[in-house]
Scaffold this active site. Structure first.
Site, PDB file in Angstrom:
ATOM      1  N   ALA A  41       1.066  -1.060  -0.443  1.00 45.96           N
ATOM      2  CA  ALA A  41      -0.496   0.017  -0.169  1.00 45.96           C
ATOM      3  C   ALA A  41       1.189   0.773  -0.053  1.00 45.96           C
ATOM      4  O   ALA A  41       0.824   2.529  -0.255  1.00 45.96           O
ATOM      5  CB  ALA A  41      -1.280   0.193   1.569  1.00 45.96           C
ATOM      6  N   GLY A  44       4.312   2.628  -6.139  1.00 42.12           N
ATOM      7  CA  GLY A  44       3.566   3.710  -6.169  1.00 42.12           C
ATOM      8  C   GLY A  44       2.145   3.687  -7.006  1.00 42.12           C
ATOM      9  O   GLY A  44       0.812   3.800  -7.417  1.00 42.12           O
ATOM     10  N   ASP A  66       2.170  -3.223   4.128  1.00 48.22           N
ATOM     11  CA  ASP A  66       3.768  -3.184   3.269  1.00 48.22           C
ATOM     12  C   ASP A  66       4.376  -2.672   4.499  1.00 48.22           C
ATOM     13  O   ASP A  66       4.965  -3.116   5.495  1.00 48.22           O
ATOM     14  CB  ASP A  66       4.165  -1.387   2.879  1.00 48.22           C
ATOM     15  CG  ASP A  66       4.724  -1.743   1.049  1.00 48.22           C
ATOM     16  OD1 ASP A  66       5.340  -2.536   0.866  1.00 48.22           O
ATOM     17  OD2 ASP A  66       4.238  -0.914   0.073  1.00 48.22           O
ATOM     18  N   ARG A 122       8.174  -2.301 -13.034  1.00 51.62           N
ATOM     19  CA  ARG A 122       9.643  -2.917 -13.575  1.00 51.62           C
ATOM     20  C   ARG A 122       9.960  -1.309 -14.695  1.00 51.62           C
ATOM     21  O   ARG A 122       9.562   0.110 -14.044  1.00 51.62           O
ATOM     22  CB  ARG A 122       8.551  -3.172 -15.406  1.00 51.62           C
ATOM     23  CG  ARG A 122       8.178  -4.320 -16.006  1.00 51.62           C
ATOM     24  CD  ARG A 122       8.154  -4.910 -17.174  1.00 51.62           C
ATOM     25  NE  ARG A 122       6.893  -3.970 -17.198  1.00 51.62           N
ATOM     26  CZ  ARG A 122       6.419  -3.676 -19.070  1.00 51.62           C
ATOM     27  NH1 ARG A 122       7.167  -3.952 -19.501  1.00 51.62           N
ATOM     28  NH2 ARG A 122       5.184  -3.113 -19.071  1.00 51.62           N
ATOM     29  N   ASN A 135       9.863 -10.556  -7.533  1.00 51.83           N
ATOM     30  CA  ASN A 135       8.205 -10.597  -7.435  1.00 51.83           C
ATOM     31  C   ASN A 135       7.577 -11.569  -6.604  1.00 51.83           C
ATOM     32  O   ASN A 135       6.627 -11.961  -6.285  1.00 51.83           O
ATOM     33  CB  ASN A 135       7.631 -10.017  -8.274  1.00 51.83           C
ATOM     34  CG  ASN A 135       7.167  -8.146  -8.571  1.00 51.83           C
ATOM     35  OD1 ASN A 135       8.145  -7.755  -7.215  1.00 51.83           O
ATOM     36  ND2 ASN A 135       7.383  -7.742  -9.612  1.00 51.83           N
ATOM     37  N   ASP A 191      -5.351  -3.962 -19.059  1.00 56.51           N
ATOM     38  CA  ASP A 191      -5.552  -4.774 -20.550  1.00 56.51           C
ATOM     39  C   ASP A 191      -7.253  -3.722 -21.151  1.00 56.51           C
ATOM     40  O   ASP A 191      -6.963  -3.329 -22.111  1.00 56.51           O
ATOM     41  CB  ASP A 191      -5.133  -6.052 -20.704  1.00 56.51           C
ATOM     42  CG  ASP A 191      -4.038  -6.462 -19.484  1.00 56.51           C
ATOM     43  OD1 ASP A 191      -2.558  -5.293 -20.265  1.00 56.51           O
ATOM     44  OD2 ASP A 191      -3.988  -7.303 -19.370  1.00 56.51           O
ATOM     45  N   ARG A 194      -6.934  -0.026 -21.422  1.00 57.95           N
ATOM     46  CA  ARG A 194      -6.197   0.025 -22.420  1.00 57.95           C
ATOM     47  C   ARG A 194      -7.570   0.094 -24.291  1.00 57.95           C
ATOM     48  O   ARG A 194      -6.781   1.039 -24.304  1.00 57.95           O
ATOM     49  CB  ARG A 194      -5.023  -0.675 -22.282  1.00 57.95           C
ATOM     50  CG  ARG A 194      -3.915   0.236 -21.335  1.00 57.95           C
ATOM     51  CD  ARG A 194      -3.069  -0.589 -21.299  1.00 57.95           C
ATOM     52  NE  ARG A 194      -2.061   0.094 -20.008  1.00 57.95           N
ATOM     53  CZ  ARG A 194      -0.742  -1.066 -19.773  1.00 57.95           C
ATOM     54  NH1 ARG A 194      -0.619  -2.571 -19.572  1.00 57.95           N
ATOM     55  NH2 ARG A 194      -0.072  -0.149 -18.646  1.00 57.95           N
ATOM     56  N   HIS A 218      -1.986 -11.635 -19.566  1.00 55.80           N
ATOM     57  CA  HIS A 218      -0.445 -10.165 -19.093  1.00 55.80           C
ATOM     58  C   HIS A 218       0.348  -9.853 -18.849  1.00 55.80           C
ATOM     59  O   HIS A 218       0.800  -9.249 -18.372  1.00 55.80           O
ATOM     60  CB  HIS A 218      -1.305  -9.806 -17.711  1.00 55.80           C
ATOM     61  CG  HIS A 218      -1.318  -8.636 -16.862  1.00 55.80           C
ATOM     62  ND1 HIS A 218      -2.213  -7.436 -17.494  1.00 55.80           N
ATOM     63  CD2 HIS A 218      -0.618  -8.029 -16.351  1.00 55.80           C
ATOM     64  CE1 HIS A 218      -1.845  -5.890 -16.989  1.00 55.80           C
ATOM     65  NE2 HIS A 218      -1.028  -6.485 -16.410  1.00 55.80           N
TER      66      HIS A 218
END
Length: 355
Positions: A41, A44, A66, A122, A135, A191, A194, A218
């Site tokens: 949390a 970003g 977090d 990324r 991850n 997705d 977008r 994904h």
């Protein structure tokens, strides 16, 4: 199929935020009392996602977790005048005898929905798969907590690479003896957002009035927008535009990573998409059936996990729906997609099972 729920959720968000000071605007019945946890949390994605969840009338308690800064995030969000209770927890394991991570336990106990955006973002030149080693371990640890402290919660995985981290989550739950395929879900909502945005622009339409089904996975070519199923699309665009929009949808994340020039990835749009996903899950849990595309265990193809339209109800995913007829162009992408998707699924399963 999905655009309508996107539009409704957007309208509800705007309406709720405009009436945030009014307790009447956030009245909830006993049946709709829901606790949501955002794991990661302070990141970003996590911070704007937590803020949107704080605005939601479907969230009664919001738990932020977090490894750093969550007390501050929760304190900040607590000043937003909505009825939901908010807490912020950090890892806490300094006890004897060892009692586990008390911070994670506090965050997860009693949760109905857990959203996991935790992990590293990324950077330019990286693929989602490049994030795997870091991850994968983060998702494994957090889902082990879910298995222990909230085994009946719906788990929405945002952490990349989703094609692998969802199988990781499933294998962790299986090892704990609490796996339910209706409740382990990969969030592919961005997705769809977008595809709707890009198609709407190409057709000269409001993207809220466009409904693109996006199937597969994904990551890169595993993302397949089915533009042929959008009314009026094929007559509005030529073949080169179709190809450009398909590739842009597949690699939209790269577009953002490059534009941010090393400072981050798609965080704000992903937070918005995560919020839409959460709203539809929560509505389903409260008995209002919703439909959205999601990456789940599926027998629609020979890939064990696959994104397609799904019905959400009181137990999570109530039905995995077929994705309809593909055009010849889409069949070509479909055939390219499956081998990569199956490899990424196996990589996640092997990570947990030590193969």
């Amino acid at each position: 199929m999905f655009a309508n729920t996107t539009k409704i959720a957007t309208q509800k968000l705007l309406s709720s935020s405009n009436h945030a000071a009014s307790s009447a605007g956030f009245h909830s019945s006993a049946a709709s009392l829901k606790k949501v946890a955002v794991l990661g949390a302070a990141g970003g994605i996590g911070q704007p996602l937590a803020m949107l969840c704080k605005l939601s009338p479907n969230v009664t308690e919001l738990s932020c977790y977090d490894v750093v800064n969550t007390p501050g995030v929760a304190a900040d969000l607590s000043h937003i005048p909505t009825a939901s209770k908010i807490t912020g927890d950090l890892p806490a394991s300094g006890t004897w005898p060892p009692s586990g991570n008390a911070g994670l336990e506090n965050a997860l106990t009693g949760c109905d929905l857990v959203i996991i955006p935790a992990g590293v973002p990324r950077k330019p030149g990286m693929t989602r798969d490049d994030l795997f080693n870091t991850n994968a371990s983060i998702v494994q640890t957090l889902v082990e907590g879910c298995a222990k402290y909230c085994p009946d919660a719906v788990i929405g995985v945002i952490s990349n690479p989703v094609n692998s981290t969802v199988p990781i989550a499933a294998e962790v739950m299986k090892k704990a003896g609490v796996y339910d395929k209706k409740k382990v879900v990969g969030v592919t909502t961005l997705d769809v957002c977008r595809a709707n945005t890009f198609a709407g622009a190409a057709m000269g339409k409001d993207p809220n009035d466009v409904d693109v089904t996006v199937i597969g996975g994904h990551a890169g070519i595993t993302i397949l927008p089915l533009f042929s199923q959008v009314e009026g699309f094929t007559s509005a665009v030529d073949d080169s535009t179709l190809d450009a929009l398909t590739v842009r949808t597949q690699f939209g994340g790269d577009e953002v990573v490059k534009a941010k020039a090393g400072t981050g990835s798609a965080t704000l749009s992903m937070a918005y998409a995560g919020y839409l996903f959460a709203e539809n899950v929560l509505k389903g849990l409260n008995g209002e059936e919703t439909i959205q595309c999601a990456y789940v265990e599926s027998d629609l193809t020979d890939a064990k996990y696959f994104a397609s339209p799904c019905k959400f109800g009181p137990e999570g995913v109530s039905e995995v729906l077929p994705f309809g007829e593909l055009s010849e162009y889409e069949k070509g992408w479909f055939d390219k997609m499956l081998p990569d998707l199956k490899k990424q699924i196996k990589k996640g399963e092997d990570f947990v099972n030590g193969n």
